[in-house]
Motif scaffolding. Structure first.
Motif, PDB file in Angstrom:
ATOM      1  N   LYS A 209       0.845  -1.203   0.000  1.00 19.63           N
ATOM      2  CA  LYS A 209       0.000   0.000   0.000  1.00 19.63           C
ATOM      3  C   LYS A 209       0.870   1.239   0.000  1.00 19.63           C
ATOM      4  N   GLU A 211       0.510   5.143   1.692  1.00 23.67           N
ATOM      5  CA  GLU A 211      -0.262   5.921   2.671  1.00 23.67           C
ATOM      6  C   GLU A 211      -0.181   7.403   2.332  1.00 23.67           C
ATOM      7  N   GLY A 230      -5.398   8.220   4.248  1.00 22.37           N
ATOM      8  CA  GLY A 230      -5.893   7.226   3.305  1.00 22.37           C
ATOM      9  C   GLY A 230      -4.840   6.200   2.912  1.00 22.37           C
ATOM     10  N   PHE A 232      -3.916   3.427  -0.443  1.00 25.74           N
ATOM     11  CA  PHE A 232      -4.203   2.860  -1.752  1.00 25.74           C
ATOM     12  C   PHE A 232      -3.477   1.530  -1.846  1.00 25.74           C
ATOM     13  N   GLN A 237      -6.116  -2.456  -6.541  1.00 27.16           N
ATOM     14  CA  GLN A 237      -6.367  -1.074  -6.980  1.00 27.16           C
ATOM     15  C   GLN A 237      -7.525  -0.423  -6.196  1.00 27.16           C
ATOM     16  N   SER A 238      -7.626  -0.764  -4.926  1.00 27.22           N
ATOM     17  CA  SER A 238      -8.683  -0.192  -4.085  1.00 27.22           C
ATOM     18  C   SER A 238      -8.083   0.853  -3.158  1.00 27.22           C
ATOM     19  N   LEU A 239      -8.956   1.632  -2.536  1.00 24.38           N
ATOM     20  CA  LEU A 239      -8.499   2.639  -1.579  1.00 24.38           C
ATOM     21  C   LEU A 239      -9.504   2.777  -0.456  1.00 24.38           C
ATOM     22  N   THR A 240      -9.024   3.296   0.651  1.00 31.38           N
ATOM     23  CA  THR A 240      -9.878   3.609   1.804  1.00 31.38           C
ATOM     24  C   THR A 240      -9.308   4.821   2.510  1.00 31.38           C
ATOM     25  N   LYS A 260     -13.460   0.819   1.963  1.00 33.04           N
ATOM     26  CA  LYS A 260     -12.501   0.214   1.036  1.00 33.04           C
ATOM     27  C   LYS A 260     -13.236  -0.342  -0.177  1.00 33.04           C
ATOM     28  N   THR A 262     -12.982  -0.069  -4.973  1.00 32.76           N
ATOM     29  CA  THR A 262     -12.355   0.524  -6.157  1.00 32.76           C
ATOM     30  C   THR A 262     -13.209   1.706  -6.610  1.00 32.76           C
ATOM     31  N   TYR A 275      -9.050   4.658 -10.514  1.00 31.32           N
ATOM     32  CA  TYR A 275      -7.838   5.217  -9.895  1.00 31.32           C
ATOM     33  C   TYR A 275      -6.704   4.204  -9.959  1.00 31.32           C
ATOM     34  N   PHE A 280      -1.807   9.201  -7.590  1.00 29.73           N
ATOM     35  CA  PHE A 280      -1.566   9.591  -6.199  1.00 29.73           C
ATOM     36  C   PHE A 280      -0.225  10.307  -6.087  1.00 29.73           C
TER      37      PHE A 280
END
Length: 531
Positions: A209, A211, A230, A232, A237-240, A260, A262, A275, A280
């Protein structure tokens, strides 16, 4: 008889006591003058000698750094004078055409730049930055632990393999315990759970990931000052995004802000594209649909889209993940670079016109655009922006205005309207995220109740002008510097007794235009606000 004997002795006794007292006092004073430092005073220990030596070296080093820094600034300004002479001539012509001289409010606003010349923070700022770095690292560690805990535990519970044990029990039923078996030895199972899983998220997946820190792009102070962190994840390819909340000195709370999943771009040339890692970086803007996140605050859900700006990112993790992924740049990257170049040319032209008048013009323009927004949606038409630029004597060619309008329209705006906050950022530019972080710190210190609005009374209480160079030199009093600041700030506000976050940010946005060095701008905020 006793009275007769005692009465003649009283004067003689007093007469004897007074001279003795005078002689004793005189001897004591003479002795004190002779022996100011007692001879039996113990020598200072090595611990205090080291402390004093360290203090002396710190003071000398800090003074040397200040002298070196001022010398470098003098050289830099000397080299820039020749290259900027033509620009200054053009700027003088513009000023003579629009305004004969700086107005009183401009001069009072420029007094705040005096804090940049103060050497007071050479040692204090270093100590504060170390403490802030430690606090930020602790905060990130807390959020990361909560994120790992949330997703790993959720992965175990939601794993479809958890039902295998139950299915086996149904195919091979186990006879129940006899009625005579004591309760303490009976089989009491609430559910069958397989802790070790093979198919869902693992700690190794979540470790891949990057940050980042973020903030909500909003003029609402409560939303703009939310502390967001956050992640990634490259494996899917997901994010939270999580929100870090602090209550008092010791109580903290970490809650999910964006679940979390995509997500895709909702605006701009990349609209509809998912994304990726290349999206990023510090200064990047992420857009999300409010309807996809029902747990968001009401103030954010009022708009169809909400924007999240990346303020800081883990560059080491980002570089290593980019090298491992081998992503290629798309054609949209070069198109976005062309858009930025067009807007930067417009910004340079307007910054020349805003020289020394940035505070009054930007804050006044913000009030004017807010007044034109009768619906309160934050969106205005093309004619409204042209009228506003003309009202404040800001010259933008028709070609440049059309180019900027096409770029803003391409960002996903409908009904031929554009968000006026985004319009201001596009044609005037904005201070970098490092400077904005200190603007938020100052406002958060003033906003005790976290409402996004600060009263002028609280600002007067917290603002300290003791370290202003004009106060130190005796040319101005503390009250004069404080009053000049409050007068220029009130002029930027729609209400005379309170200041919103957007108005506070506009004030320092205008002040930032005339300050080249980031450290100078930080001193302007650190010194009066004590942050």
């Amino acid at each position: 008889m006793h009275a007769h004997l005692k009465s003649p002795q009283l004067p003689s006794a007093l007469g004897w006591v007074v001279p003795c007292q005078r002689q004793y006092t005189q001897r004591y004073l003479n002795k004190e003058e002779q022996d100011i430092v007692p001879e039996d005073l113990p020598a200072p220990t090595g611990k205090y000698k080291l402390k004093y030596q360290q203090y002396a070296t710190d003071m000398k080093e800090g003074y040397k750094q200040y002298i070196q820094r001022t010398a470098e600034k003098a050289k830099a300004t000397g080299t820039q004078d020749t290259s900027r002479s033509k620009v200054n001539e053009k700027h003088d012509q513009v000023e003579e055409a629009s305004v004969d001289d700086l107005e009183t409010l401009d001069r009072k606003a420029l007094l705040q730049q005096g804090y940049a010349d103060s050497p007071y923070h050479v040692r204090n700022s270093a100590r504060k930055s170390d403490a802030e770095t430690m606090a930020a690292e602790k905060k990130k560690q807390t959020v990361e632990e909560q994120m790992m805990l949330d997703h790993l535990s959720r992965a175990v519970i939601s794993d479809p393999e958890q039902g295998l044990n139950t299915e086996e029990q149904e195919s091979f039923p186990v006879p129940p315990d006899p009625e005579g078996v004591p309760l303490r030895v009976r089989r009491r199972t609430l559910h069958e759970t397989k802790i070790r899983t093979t198919s869902t998220l693992t700690e190794n997946d979540l470790a891949q990931k990057v940050e980042f820190d973020g903030r909500v792009l909003s003029r609402n102070g409560r939303d703009a000052c939310r502390e967001l962190i956050g992640f990634f994840f490259t494996h899917d390819q997901s994010l939270t995004v999580y929100e870090y909340r602090k209550f008092g000195k010791n109580r903290t709370n970490v809650l999910p802000f964006i679940k979390k999943d995509t997500y895709s771009h909702q605006r701009g040339r990349r609209k509809g594209k998912q994304y990726r890692l290349g999206d990023f970086y510090t200064g990047a803007t992420l857009t999300f649909l409010s309807c996809d996140h029902p747990s968001l605050p009401k103030s954010i859900k009022e708009n169809t889209l909400f924007r999240l700006r990346i303020t800081n990112i883990d560059q080491i993790a980002l570089s290593s993940l980019k090298a491992a992924s081998g992503e290629h740049e798309e054609d949209t990257v070069s198109q976005e670079a062309q858009d930025r170049q067009v807007l930067r040319a417009i910004q340079d032209t307007l910054k020349e016109q805003l020289h020394k008048r940035g505070v009054r013009i930007l804050t006044g323009l913000g009030k004017y655009l807010q007044h034109l927004d009768k619906e309160g949606s934050g969106l205005l038409e093309k004619a409204d922006f042209q009228r506003a630029l003309k009202a404040f004597h800001l010259e933008v060619s028709e070609q440049d205005f059309e180019s900027s309008w096409l770029i803003l329209q391409g960002n996903g705006h409908s009904n031929n309207k554009v968000d006026y906050g985004e319009f201001k950022r596009a044609i005037f530019g904005e201070m970098n995220e490092y400077r904005k972080s200190f603007v938020r710190k100052a406002f958060m210190k003033l906003d005790f109740n976290k409402t996004g609005i600060v009263s002028v009374i609280d600002i007067r209480k917290c603002y300290c002008a003791k370290k202003h160079p004009r106060v130190i030199s005796g040319h101005s009093t503390e009250e004069e510097i404080k009053s000049s600041f409050l007068e220029t700030l009130r002029d930027a506000c729609s209400k005379t007794d309170e200041v919103s976050y957007g108005e506070f940010e506009d004030y320092y946005e205008g002040l930032s235009i005339g300050i080249v060095d980031d450290d100078d701008f930080v001193n302007i905020l650190r010194t009066p606000w004590g942050i």
